[in-house]
Design an enzyme around this catalytic site. Structure first.
Site, PDB file in Angstrom:
ATOM      1  N   CYS A 100      -5.475  -1.055   1.375  1.00  0.00           N
ATOM      2  CA  CYS A 100      -4.605   0.062   1.772  1.00  0.00           C
ATOM      3  C   CYS A 100      -5.125   1.364   1.196  1.00  0.00           C
ATOM      4  CB  CYS A 100      -3.179  -0.196   1.283  1.00  0.00           C
ATOM      5  SG  CYS A 100      -2.005   1.119   1.710  1.00  0.00           S
TER       6      CYS A 100
ATOM      7  N   CYS B 111      13.854 -16.462  -8.146  1.00  0.00           N
ATOM      8  CA  CYS B 111      12.899 -15.350  -8.117  1.00  0.00           C
ATOM      9  C   CYS B 111      12.470 -14.953  -9.523  1.00  0.00           C
ATOM     10  CB  CYS B 111      13.508 -14.149  -7.388  1.00  0.00           C
ATOM     11  SG  CYS B 111      15.038 -13.542  -8.133  1.00  0.00           S
TER      12      CYS B 111
END
Length: 400
Positions: A53, A357
């Site tokens: 990116c 998580c």
């Protein structure tokens, strides 16, 4: 010159001086650190790659784009393995499942007005500087396409010196947008916002906690059943990640007749599991359960689903309540579910599918179940948050 010895669980490099933690470096690299903190790579790692990116150097949204996919996958897997081993748990780890680039379907962005219009994007690392990310490699193309709408919203919602939060979720009939701002919602502003929503094809626009317009219900599909989540409600970050977690949960619960789904949210697991078993969904947020219940009532060929609003941190389901179920699914927030795990451990439930998580609280809760007589035949790491330090875990627990 310093040598990078290892990475922390947040992706910071531990340097050979025993005190420096440096960003965007890799183990084995030799680096120079300038007085202003700038890091120069002298000897790069074989695992270093060019970031995919173009925004990576300035944007704070990603931490690990400078490393190969294989390195990041091994690093994330190792974080979970070490957390589990630290609790003395022996199990088999399946291969990590990593979501592809441009698959993040929900994002919390920031918006700020400028002299010429507005900026929408992410903050730089440890800074309040906002960076535009029109070519972000995380977000789905649909979210990228919503940027002009978000910029127009920022002009209306933001003062010249302030900043707003924009939570945008991909939906089949247009972006679902939640605006968090201090600006008052006036009758005139309502008219302008309604016009903006129509112009850019937003499915729903919510101003703080107040719905402004809903042109199309921003439904999400859970196992083929449509659900319209409340604004800003929790949703798995990618469809790939959700599908991976669901496949694992379905495998673990395949022989269940009556399932209790703890921290059920809007029905990510409840509704797909209801195709073959009765499910009792427990969640602390009324709005989420209302959305789940509506989805179930409008669904097809689903078995009975019941719901219960309950704070499972303060009032976990007790053993006498759990006796009605043979299987539990539990997907708590980052803090884990210590109180609920205690009652599950003391119950007669035979099978538990646990999703987490947070490797630390997951390992703590898993240890309690193992101590109560559960085997954990396998675990799997799921990487929905590509190029970040975050991981998801799904694990099978069966009582001996």
């Amino acid at each position: 010159m310093l040598t990078i010895e290892s990475l922390t669980h947040l992706g910071m490099g531990r340097a050979s001086d025993g005190q420096s933690l440096l960003p965007r470096v890799l183990p084995g690299e030799e680096v120079d650190v300038a007085q202003d903190g700038t890091v120069r790579i002298v000897t790069p790692s074989v695992n270093r790659v060019a970031p995919p990116c173009r925004h990576f150097k300035s944007c704070g949204g990603c931490a690990m784009q400078h490393a190969t996919d294989a390195f990041v996958a091994d690093w994330k897997q190792d974080i979970v393995v070490k957390a589990v081993q630290a609790r003395g748990i022996d199990t088999v780890f399946r291969d990590i499942a990593t979501s592809p680039s441009q698959s993040r379907r929900r994002a919390k962005l920031s918006g700020r007005r400028t002299k010429k219009g507005a900026i929408v994007g992410f903050h730089t690392r440890a800074s309040d500087t906002l960076v535009q990310v029109p070519d972000c490699r995380l977000l789905t193309p649909a979210l990228i396409d919503s940027f002009p709408a978000l910029e127009a919203l920022t002009v209306l919602a933001c003062s010249r010196k302030g900043e707003i939060d924009l939570t945008v979720t991909e939906a089949s009939l247009g972006p679902d947008v939640l605006v968090a701002t201090d600006k008052e919602l006036t009758p005139q502003l309502r008219v302008e916002l309604a016009g903006l929503a129509n112009q850019f094809g937003l499915s729903r626009l919510v101003w703080n906690d107040e719905p402004v317009v809903m042109i199309n219900p921003p439904a999400q599909e859970f196992g083929g059943t449509g659900v319209v989540p409340p604004p800003g409600a929790f949703l798995q970050a990618t469809k790939h990640g959700e599908a991976t977690l669901l496949a694992a949960v379905e495998e673990i619960t395949m022989n269940a007749n009556r399932i209790v789904d703890l921290f059920a949210g809007c029905g990510t697991f409840t509704l797909p599991l209801a195709k073959r078993a009765e499910v009792h969904a427990v969640e602390g947020e009324v709005a989420m359960l209302d959305a789940l219940d509506r989805g179930w009532r409008e669904g097809h060929q689903l078995r009975r689903v019941t719901t219960e609003t309950r704070d499972l941190f303060r009032r976990p389901l007790e053993t006498d309540e759990l006796r009605h179920f043979d299987t539990a699914v539990i997907d708590p927030p980052r803090a884990g579910a210590e109180a609920q795990i205690e009652t599950l451990a003391a119950s007669e439930i035979k099978t538990i599918a646990m999703v987490s998580c947070n490797p630390v609280t997951f390992a703590r809760d898993a240890r309690r179940l193992v101590d109560a007589g559960f085997d954990t035949p396998w675990m799997q790491v799921v990487d929905q948050f590509r190029w970040s330090p975050h991981v998801e875990i799904v694990a099978s627990f069966t009582r001996k």
